[in-house]
Design a protein around this motif. Structure first.
Motif, PDB file in Angstrom:
ATOM      1  N   ILE A  93      13.571  14.588  -9.393  1.00  0.00           N
ATOM      2  CA  ILE A  93      14.102  15.938  -9.617  1.00  0.00           C
ATOM      3  C   ILE A  93      14.426  16.629  -8.288  1.00  0.00           C
ATOM      4  N   SER A  94      15.570  17.253  -8.247  1.00  0.00           N
ATOM      5  CA  SER A  94      16.074  18.075  -7.133  1.00  0.00           C
ATOM      6  C   SER A  94      16.504  17.296  -5.894  1.00  0.00           C
ATOM      7  N   THR A  95      16.404  15.967  -5.908  1.00  0.00           N
ATOM      8  CA  THR A  95      16.715  15.205  -4.693  1.00  0.00           C
ATOM      9  C   THR A  95      18.188  14.826  -4.567  1.00  0.00           C
ATOM     10  N   GLY A  96      18.981  15.170  -5.552  1.00  0.00           N
ATOM     11  CA  GLY A  96      20.409  14.872  -5.493  1.00  0.00           C
ATOM     12  C   GLY A  96      21.186  16.053  -4.950  1.00  0.00           C
ATOM     13  N   VAL A  97      22.011  16.653  -5.801  1.00  0.00           N
ATOM     14  CA  VAL A  97      22.858  17.765  -5.362  1.00  0.00           C
ATOM     15  C   VAL A  97      22.046  18.989  -4.942  1.00  0.00           C
ATOM     16  N   TYR A  98      20.770  19.063  -5.345  1.00  0.00           N
ATOM     17  CA  TYR A  98      19.923  20.194  -4.932  1.00  0.00           C
ATOM     18  C   TYR A  98      19.270  19.944  -3.571  1.00  0.00           C
ATOM     19  N   ARG A  99      19.584  18.798  -2.958  1.00  0.00           N
ATOM     20  CA  ARG A  99      19.298  18.477  -1.551  1.00  0.00           C
ATOM     21  C   ARG A  99      17.822  18.418  -1.136  1.00  0.00           C
ATOM     22  N   TRP A 100      16.908  18.261  -2.086  1.00  0.00           N
ATOM     23  CA  TRP A 100      15.495  18.151  -1.699  1.00  0.00           C
ATOM     24  C   TRP A 100      15.308  16.843  -0.936  1.00  0.00           C
ATOM     25  N   PRO A 101      14.676  16.859   0.232  1.00  0.00           N
ATOM     26  CA  PRO A 101      14.475  15.608   0.979  1.00  0.00           C
ATOM     27  C   PRO A 101      13.673  14.601   0.137  1.00  0.00           C
ATOM     28  N   MET A 102      14.176  13.374   0.056  1.00  0.00           N
ATOM     29  CA  MET A 102      13.590  12.369  -0.830  1.00  0.00           C
ATOM     30  C   MET A 102      12.113  12.134  -0.553  1.00  0.00           C
ATOM     31  N   GLU A 103      11.712  12.033   0.709  1.00  0.00           N
ATOM     32  CA  GLU A 103      10.306  11.758   1.028  1.00  0.00           C
ATOM     33  C   GLU A 103       9.394  12.856   0.485  1.00  0.00           C
ATOM     34  N   ASP A 104       9.772  14.105   0.701  1.00  0.00           N
ATOM     35  CA  ASP A 104       8.969  15.227   0.231  1.00  0.00           C
ATOM     36  C   ASP A 104       9.007  15.314  -1.293  1.00  0.00           C
ATOM     37  N   GLY A 105      10.179  15.075  -1.881  1.00  0.00           N
ATOM     38  CA  GLY A 105      10.293  15.082  -3.336  1.00  0.00           C
ATOM     39  C   GLY A 105       9.418  14.021  -3.984  1.00  0.00           C
ATOM     40  N   ALA A 106       9.391  12.832  -3.391  1.00  0.00           N
ATOM     41  CA  ALA A 106       8.549  11.753  -3.914  1.00  0.00           C
ATOM     42  C   ALA A 106       7.071  12.109  -3.789  1.00  0.00           C
ATOM     43  N   ARG A 107       6.684  12.663  -2.648  1.00  0.00           N
ATOM     44  CA  ARG A 107       5.281  13.051  -2.435  1.00  0.00           C
ATOM     45  C   ARG A 107       4.846  14.069  -3.486  1.00  0.00           C
ATOM     46  N   ILE A 108       5.658  15.103  -3.700  1.00  0.00           N
ATOM     47  CA  ILE A 108       5.323  16.149  -4.676  1.00  0.00           C
ATOM     48  C   ILE A 108       5.285  15.578  -6.087  1.00  0.00           C
ATOM     49  N   ALA A 109       6.282  14.765  -6.432  1.00  0.00           N
ATOM     50  CA  ALA A 109       6.354  14.183  -7.776  1.00  0.00           C
ATOM     51  C   ALA A 109       5.126  13.339  -8.083  1.00  0.00           C
ATOM     52  N   LEU A 110       4.812  12.419  -7.202  1.00  0.00           N
ATOM     53  CA  LEU A 110       3.696  11.508  -7.451  1.00  0.00           C
ATOM     54  C   LEU A 110       2.359  12.239  -7.464  1.00  0.00           C
ATOM     55  N   ALA A 111       2.152  13.138  -6.524  1.00  0.00           N
ATOM     56  CA  ALA A 111       0.877  13.873  -6.480  1.00  0.00           C
ATOM     57  C   ALA A 111       0.708  14.747  -7.720  1.00  0.00           C
ATOM     58  N   THR A 112       1.777  15.397  -8.139  1.00  0.00           N
ATOM     59  CA  THR A 112       1.690  16.289  -9.299  1.00  0.00           C
ATOM     60  C   THR A 112       1.401  15.511 -10.575  1.00  0.00           C
ATOM     61  N   VAL A 113       2.110  14.418 -10.778  1.00  0.00           N
ATOM     62  CA  VAL A 113       1.901  13.612 -11.986  1.00  0.00           C
ATOM     63  C   VAL A 113       0.486  13.025 -12.007  1.00  0.00           C
ATOM     64  N   ARG A 114       0.029  12.529 -10.868  1.00  0.00           N
ATOM     65  CA  ARG A 114      -1.313  11.934 -10.820  1.00  0.00           C
ATOM     66  C   ARG A 114      -2.417  12.958 -11.058  1.00  0.00           C
ATOM     67  N   ALA A 115      -2.176  14.208 -10.684  1.00  0.00           N
ATOM     68  CA  ALA A 115      -3.185  15.263 -10.841  1.00  0.00           C
ATOM     69  C   ALA A 115      -3.111  15.954 -12.205  1.00  0.00           C
ATOM     70  N   ALA A 116      -2.060  15.697 -12.960  1.00  0.00           N
ATOM     71  CA  ALA A 116      -1.856  16.407 -14.223  1.00  0.00           C
ATOM     72  C   ALA A 116      -2.868  15.956 -15.273  1.00  0.00           C
ATOM     73  N   GLY A 117      -3.375  16.907 -15.996  1.00  0.00           N
ATOM     74  CA  GLY A 117      -4.197  16.601 -17.162  1.00  0.00           C
ATOM     75  C   GLY A 117      -3.253  16.422 -18.337  1.00  0.00           C
ATOM     76  N   THR A 118      -2.958  15.182 -18.690  1.00  0.00           N
ATOM     77  CA  THR A 118      -1.960  14.904 -19.724  1.00  0.00           C
ATOM     78  C   THR A 118      -2.444  13.786 -20.638  1.00  0.00           C
ATOM     79  N   THR A 119      -1.928  13.794 -21.848  1.00  0.00           N
ATOM     80  CA  THR A 119      -2.209  12.693 -22.778  1.00  0.00           C
ATOM     81  C   THR A 119      -1.135  11.610 -22.696  1.00  0.00           C
ATOM     82  N   VAL A 120      -0.120  11.829 -21.860  1.00  0.00           N
ATOM     83  CA  VAL A 120       0.901  10.803 -21.625  1.00  0.00           C
ATOM     84  C   VAL A 120       0.216   9.600 -20.982  1.00  0.00           C
ATOM     85  N   SER A 121       0.494   8.417 -21.484  1.00  0.00           N
ATOM     86  CA  SER A 121      -0.174   7.221 -20.946  1.00  0.00           C
ATOM     87  C   SER A 121       0.616   6.570 -19.812  1.00  0.00           C
ATOM     88  N   GLU A 122       1.963   6.681 -19.842  1.00  0.00           N
ATOM     89  CA  GLU A 122       2.771   6.091 -18.779  1.00  0.00           C
ATOM     90  C   GLU A 122       3.868   7.040 -18.336  1.00  0.00           C
TER      91      GLU A 122
END
Length: 168
Positions: free
Chosen positions: A121-150
């Motif tokens: 998300i946001s790493t295309g036309v919204y110009r978010w730097p890929m490294e920072d976008g990946a860091r935020i995405a992975l950390a947020t998903v791993r920390a989320a309390g969710t019933t999603v399994s994958e």
């Protein structure tokens, strides 16, 4: 605990319960991932997006929020639309980007989705730097309390895949 995986390719071909769309606030389609999802998903997605605009989201969907529609002709049950922030060198919008992932997972939980495919998300036309976008995405998903399994991050090109893979 959620399992995180990476895939290289087109998110519109993913056989998951829900595909996350990096939407614009209008919910009416656009370029990149958003355009591809609307094109391949068919008119059913646009019809539901128009209904959302006519009812609860007259001014559009706010940045960092998420809402679900049918997946139309995609090999999923739902599309979860989220509006990512435009990257700014002058303002830290990291919390808004993290909110896209958290809110999408909250909506997935409400739907009963067990498998979810995310773009970068946001790493295309919204110009978010890929490294920072990946860091935020992975950390947020791993920390989320969710019933999603994958959660599957579907990266369109090898360079993006490599950046996500390097984040661990």
């Amino acid at each position: 605990m959620v399992t995180v995986s990476l895939a290289l390719g087109d998110i519109t071909g993913q056989h998951v319960d829900a595909i996350v769309n990096a939407a614009n606030s209008s919910l009416l389609g656009g370029g990149g991932v958003d355009g591809a999802i609307h094109r391949k998903g068919g008119p059913e997605i646009l019809a539901e997006c128009r209904a959302l605009r006519a009812s609860r989201y007259g001014k559009g969907l706010a940045t960092g929020r998420a809402v679900a529609t049918t997946a139309g002709r995609l090999p999923a049950q739902w599309v979860i639309h989220t509006v990512g922030p435009v990257w700014s060198p002058d303002e830290d919008r990291s919390e808004l980007l993290a909110s896209c992932y958290r809110e999408s997972l909250r909506v997935a939980d409400e739907l009963g989705a067990r498998t979810v495919a995310f773009p970068a998300i946001s790493t295309g036309v919204y110009r978010w730097p890929m490294e920072d976008g990946a860091r935020i995405a992975l950390a947020t998903v791993r920390a989320a309390g969710t019933t999603v399994s994958e959660v599957r991050f579907v990266l369109f090109d090898q360079a993006a895949h490599d950046v996500f893979a390097a984040q661990g």
